[in-house]
Design a protein around this motif. Sequence first.
Motif, short mmCIF file in Angstrom:
data_model
loop_
_atom_site.label_atom_id
_atom_site.label_comp_id
_atom_site.label_asym_id
_atom_site.label_seq_id
_atom_site.Cartn_x
_atom_site.Cartn_y
_atom_site.Cartn_z
N ASN A 13 0.81 -1.22 0.00
CA ASN A 13 0.00 0.00 0.00
C ASN A 13 0.84 1.28 0.00
O ASN A 13 0.30 2.38 -0.01
CB ASN A 13 -0.92 0.02 1.22
CG ASN A 13 -1.94 -1.10 1.17
OD1 ASN A 13 -2.29 -1.59 0.11
ND2 ASN A 13 -2.39 -1.51 2.33
N ALA A 14 2.16 1.14 0.04
CA ALA A 14 3.04 2.31 0.09
C ALA A 14 2.79 3.24 -1.10
O ALA A 14 2.46 2.80 -2.20
CB ALA A 14 4.50 1.88 0.12
N HIS A 15 2.95 4.53 -0.84
CA HIS A 15 2.86 5.55 -1.89
C HIS A 15 4.29 6.01 -2.14
O HIS A 15 4.81 6.86 -1.42
CB HIS A 15 1.96 6.70 -1.42
CG HIS A 15 1.87 7.82 -2.41
ND1 HIS A 15 1.16 7.72 -3.59
CD2 HIS A 15 2.41 9.07 -2.40
CE1 HIS A 15 1.26 8.86 -4.25
NE2 HIS A 15 2.02 9.69 -3.56
N ALA A 16 4.94 5.40 -3.14
CA ALA A 16 6.35 5.68 -3.40
C ALA A 16 6.58 5.95 -4.90
O ALA A 16 7.41 5.30 -5.53
CB ALA A 16 7.20 4.52 -2.93
N PRO A 17 5.86 6.92 -5.48
CA PRO A 17 6.01 7.16 -6.92
C PRO A 17 7.33 7.79 -7.32
O PRO A 17 7.71 7.73 -8.49
CB PRO A 17 4.84 8.12 -7.23
CG PRO A 17 4.61 8.85 -5.95
CD PRO A 17 4.90 7.83 -4.86
N ARG A 20 10.22 4.81 -5.80
CA ARG A 20 9.79 3.44 -6.13
C ARG A 20 10.37 2.43 -5.13
O ARG A 20 10.62 1.28 -5.46
CB ARG A 20 10.14 3.08 -7.56
CG ARG A 20 9.35 3.87 -8.57
CD ARG A 20 9.69 3.47 -10.00
NE ARG A 20 8.87 4.12 -10.98
CZ ARG A 20 8.98 5.39 -11.36
NH1 ARG A 20 9.88 6.16 -10.81
NH2 ARG A 20 8.20 5.90 -12.28
N LYS A 22 9.32 0.89 -1.85
CA LYS A 22 8.23 0.67 -0.90
C LYS A 22 8.77 0.00 0.37
O LYS A 22 9.56 -0.94 0.29
CB LYS A 22 7.16 -0.22 -1.52
CG LYS A 22 6.44 0.42 -2.67
CD LYS A 22 5.36 -0.51 -3.20
CE LYS A 22 4.56 0.14 -4.30
NZ LYS A 22 3.44 -0.72 -4.72
N CYS A 38 3.12 2.12 6.21
CA CYS A 38 3.93 2.05 5.00
C CYS A 38 4.43 3.46 4.69
O CYS A 38 3.87 4.44 5.17
CB CYS A 38 3.12 1.50 3.82
SG CYS A 38 1.62 2.43 3.46
N VAL A 40 4.92 6.90 2.84
CA VAL A 40 4.05 7.75 2.03
C VAL A 40 4.89 8.94 1.59
O VAL A 40 5.16 9.84 2.38
CB VAL A 40 2.81 8.22 2.83
CG1 VAL A 40 1.93 9.12 1.97
CG2 VAL A 40 2.02 7.02 3.37
N GLU A 41 5.34 8.91 0.34
CA GLU A 41 6.18 9.98 -0.18
C GLU A 41 5.33 11.19 -0.56
O GLU A 41 4.11 11.10 -0.76
CB GLU A 41 6.95 9.50 -1.41
CG GLU A 41 7.96 8.43 -1.08
CD GLU A 41 8.71 7.93 -2.30
OE1 GLU A 41 9.65 7.16 -2.09
OE2 GLU A 41 8.36 8.27 -3.44
N ASN A 42 6.00 12.34 -0.68
CA ASN A 42 5.35 13.58 -1.07
C ASN A 42 6.29 14.29 -2.03
O ASN A 42 7.50 14.30 -1.81
CB ASN A 42 5.10 14.43 0.18
CG ASN A 42 4.28 15.65 -0.10
OD1 ASN A 42 4.71 16.54 -0.83
ND2 ASN A 42 3.10 15.72 0.48
N GLY A 48 7.36 13.52 3.37
CA GLY A 48 6.72 12.21 3.43
C GLY A 48 6.76 11.62 4.84
O GLY A 48 7.23 12.25 5.79
#
Length: 131
Positions: A13-17, A20, A22, A38, A40-42, A48
């Motif tokens: 579920n990590a947000h690592a755009p 990448r 996670k 998890c 969560v990048e920003n 994050g």
Amino acid sequence: MTLLSAARAVRENAHAPYSRFKVGAAIRGADGAIHVGCNVENIASPEGTCAEAGAIAAMVAAGCREIVEVAVIADGPAPVTPCGGCRQKLAEFARPDVPVTMATLSGEALTMTVAELLPGAFSAAHMGDRP
């Protein structure tokens, strides 16, 4: 569900755009409950949140204040350790002898204690007698 499998599941579920990379974390509270987080990048880095910080926040939100076990997992060539800030966050809620298991998706694992990860942690004892 084991602590490591909970960390592996939440990692998805990590947000690592941007990186990448996670990361999933799971902590067992003194009440026996498992709390997960998890990364969560920003785009406005470094705003994050680390996986360990998310798991700690979930534990505190659930009303627990003591960590008795930690697991962290990422897809790297070697087990990834918590960052310095998260080591201090773990030390806030865990005794020095609490085990922290760090693992890779391929199954390599390393277990250290909170004290081994953060020798000389800043603690309430450093604050002296404050009201």
